[in-house]
Design an enzyme around this catalytic site. Sequence first.
Site, PDB file in Angstrom:
ATOM      1  CE  LYS A  46      24.281  57.154  19.656  1.00 38.21           C
ATOM      2  NZ  LYS A  46      24.634  57.383  20.924  1.00 38.21           N
ATOM      3  CB  SER A 120      27.051  58.613  23.345  1.00 37.11           C
ATOM      4  OG  SER A 120      26.120  57.967  23.234  1.00 37.11           O
ATOM      5  CB  SER A 144      23.107  58.660  24.419  1.00 38.01           C
ATOM      6  OG  SER A 144      24.723  57.929  25.468  1.00 38.01           O
TER       7      SER A 144
HETATM    8  N1  GLN Z   1      27.445  58.016  30.129  1.00 32.73           N
HETATM    9  C1  GLN Z   1      26.533  56.436  29.590  1.00 32.73           C
HETATM   10  C2  GLN Z   1      27.601  55.684  29.650  1.00 32.73           C
HETATM   11  O1  GLN Z   1      28.831  56.050  28.910  1.00 32.73           O
HETATM   12  C3  GLN Z   1      25.350  56.790  29.116  1.00 32.73           C
HETATM   13  C4  GLN Z   1      25.834  56.621  27.328  1.00 32.73           C
HETATM   14  C5  GLN Z   1      24.281  56.022  26.608  1.00 32.73           C
HETATM   15  O2  GLN Z   1      23.554  56.735  26.842  1.00 32.73           O
HETATM   16  N2  GLN Z   1      25.102  55.237  25.749  1.00 32.73           N
HETATM   17  O3  GLN Z   1      27.195  54.628  29.649  1.00 32.73           O
END
Ligand code: GLN
Length: 442
Positions: A46, A120, A144
């Site tokens: 990532k 994400s 995510s």
């Molecule tokens: N959707 C969540 C956020 O925007 C989780 C995203 C993540 O785990 N990085 O915080």
Amino acid sequence: MKEEFLYVDKEGYSKLVNHLENRNSELNAFNFIDKTEKEGKIISVKDNICVQGIPATASSKVLSGYVPNFNATVVDRLQKNGFAVVGKTNMDEFGFGSFGINSDKIAHNPFDQRYVAGGSSSGSAIATAIIKNHISIAESTGGSISTPASFCGVVGLTPTYGAISRYGLIDYANSLDKIGVMGRNSESLKYVMNIVSGQDEKDTTSVSNTLEEVRKDKLYVIDNFTKNINQTVLDRFEELLSRFSSDGYKIEHVKIDNLDYSLPAYYILSMAEASTNLAKYQGFKYGHKLKQFSMGYNEFFTEARKDFGMEAKRRIILGTFIRGKSFKQKYYEKALSIRAEIIKRMKSFLKEGFIISPTAPILTPKIDEVKDITPVEEYSMDMLTIPPNLCGFPHISFPYNYEKGLPLGAQLITDHFNDYALLDFVSHWEEGFKYRFAEEIS
Ligand code: GLN
């Protein structure tokens, strides 16, 4: 299933890169594909995890041009064990999002490009769904790993908080961030987890606890959630439960008091921490640097910080507000105490069994459908992934069915450090489940 990795020699590597470049123009799985010839077991990483000599942008314009001169501990450990990084995967900017659309290049679901890939860690899930026996190193703060794994039909493990060193991760929210793994089968994930987990002196929050495999035969279903889940998702999930029940698992429906407060508590803590973490991007040290020191103070910082995307700006503003002295008790401290309480309540069940739910409360949406939803609507889509993330409990999303050609995922949660029990559970499931992968690039 045994562990399996795609191994390529130098010639195979160039072929793989060509295939990926072709597919990437449609799917936007990668922010960067490394053309330097190499050989090894192929992984992707990532784009918020540092790989020496390869750009790391966390999908943010603010970081464009940043090339770390060091490896994250996970990457170091994998490279020493014969793994080769083929590229950096697309993501919502800094991890802010659930659909993979908060990025310059929107990620597309490899099963049907009109649909979202989830976020994400959108690119990691796509890469795993299209490359044969692929493993991607991803990261989760609030869901995510689970969400994109579910939408793209792969297995995604978010380990216990601290089980994997965060050294070399571009932080979103330090008390919540967990590096984790996505793959096509649980044995491969276990193989990789054995390499990457364990204490690291470069991250003081990493721990040395052994990851356990304590089996449970009870599956708790949390009724608080079912009221807000899409009916088709619920119907498919009920079918899954009856399969587990005929396999000998005891299914028990329970209610956890105040669990619904996890979502606001998570967003308060994560935004407070995110706004602190983003303060370091001022045009001096990372990414593109401003050299116009003749500008005034406000002018300079406005210029340096104008490249943050909409969602990042929103979180800087809200996070800074939450951290204000007069709101400390009202928001931040209250969120901390809610977190402590929810850990206690969930733990009392996790000592006895697993908690199981669908991974997402909705069917995979079309990209056009989510472009215009409000931030609060988007945040509420995380209602099933946030409780384990808020509490640092290990959890796994695994594919269990398909609806109109798109995969559906279920999420299993267990107690701290019982991570391998999740892989063991999924490994039994895999024996009877007919996987369909989006592609088989090799
Ligand atoms: N959707 C969540 C956020 O925007 C989780 C995203 C993540 O785990 N990085 O915080």
